[in-house]
Motif scaffolding. Structure first.
Motif, PDB file in Angstrom:
ATOM      1  N   PRO A  88      38.239  32.651  39.783  1.00 50.28           N
ATOM      2  CA  PRO A  88      39.688  32.677  39.565  1.00 50.28           C
ATOM      3  C   PRO A  88      40.056  32.915  38.093  1.00 50.28           C
ATOM      4  N   LYS A  89      39.243  32.435  37.190  1.00 51.74           N
ATOM      5  CA  LYS A  89      39.497  32.642  35.758  1.00 51.74           C
ATOM      6  C   LYS A  89      39.302  34.103  35.376  1.00 51.74           C
ATOM      7  N   VAL A  90      38.355  34.765  36.025  1.00 51.23           N
ATOM      8  CA  VAL A  90      38.124  36.184  35.756  1.00 51.23           C
ATOM      9  C   VAL A  90      39.330  37.006  36.204  1.00 51.23           C
ATOM     10  N   VAL A  91      39.923  36.643  37.332  1.00 49.08           N
ATOM     11  CA  VAL A  91      41.126  37.340  37.795  1.00 49.08           C
ATOM     12  C   VAL A  91      42.228  37.213  36.741  1.00 49.08           C
ATOM     13  N   GLU A  92      42.406  36.041  36.184  1.00 48.22           N
ATOM     14  CA  GLU A  92      43.412  35.840  35.127  1.00 48.22           C
ATOM     15  C   GLU A  92      43.059  36.630  33.862  1.00 48.22           C
ATOM     16  N   LEU A  93      41.779  36.691  33.534  1.00 41.90           N
ATOM     17  CA  LEU A  93      41.360  37.481  32.367  1.00 41.90           C
ATOM     18  C   LEU A  93      41.662  38.955  32.582  1.00 41.90           C
ATOM     19  N   ARG A  94      41.472  39.450  33.782  1.00 40.55           N
ATOM     20  CA  ARG A  94      41.800  40.853  34.075  1.00 40.55           C
ATOM     21  C   ARG A  94      43.284  41.095  33.855  1.00 40.55           C
ATOM     22  N   ARG A  95      44.110  40.140  34.273  1.00 38.70           N
ATOM     23  CA  ARG A  95      45.559  40.268  34.076  1.00 38.70           C
ATOM     24  C   ARG A  95      45.906  40.265  32.586  1.00 38.70           C
TER      25      ARG A  95
END
Length: 128
Positions: A88-95
């Protein structure tokens, strides 16, 4: 077609005998970037977000050195040592670091990276 090595100054990866990036025509291939500083030291041994932000900054720096940028990334591969905790943190980093159209992406969990404390590594293919 010419192959051009992309370097940053300083180059914390030089001791490992690899190129930070390779430019082939209008394509840039960026080696895996981790959360290390200019001296090659890990920015945090136990905080994922700190390591990951530094890895993305390093990725951006190599892209710029090669004549590209984060908004010209076509494909990334992200390696995580703990998918359950950090996906989930990677998804936020992509954003945070990319803009639409978001790059194609593969995320893989691995047992370890080049040091046991490293939690994320990201490589990219971009256009110039």
């Amino acid at each position: 077609m010419d192959i051009q090595q992309i370097e940053t100054d300083p180059d914390p990866y030089a001791p490992y005998l690899l190129s930070q990036g390779i430019r082939i025509g209008d394509m840039l291939l960026v080696s895996g970037q981790v959360g290390i500083d200019d001296a090659g030291e890990l920015v945090s041994v136990d905080e994922f977000e700190t390591q990951a932000d530094q890895a993305f900054r390093n990725l951006g720096r190599v892209l710029e050195a090669g004549g590209s940028s984060l908004d010209r990334v076509a494909k990334v591969t992200t390696f995580l040592t703990d998918m359950a905790a950090n996906f989930p943190k990677v998804v936020e980093l992509r954003r945070k670091w990319f803009t639409p159209p978001y790059p194609a992406d593969t995320i893989v969990e691995v047992r370890s990276l080049y040091r046991p404390e490293v939690m994320l590594e990201i490589e990219a293919i971009a256009v110039i």
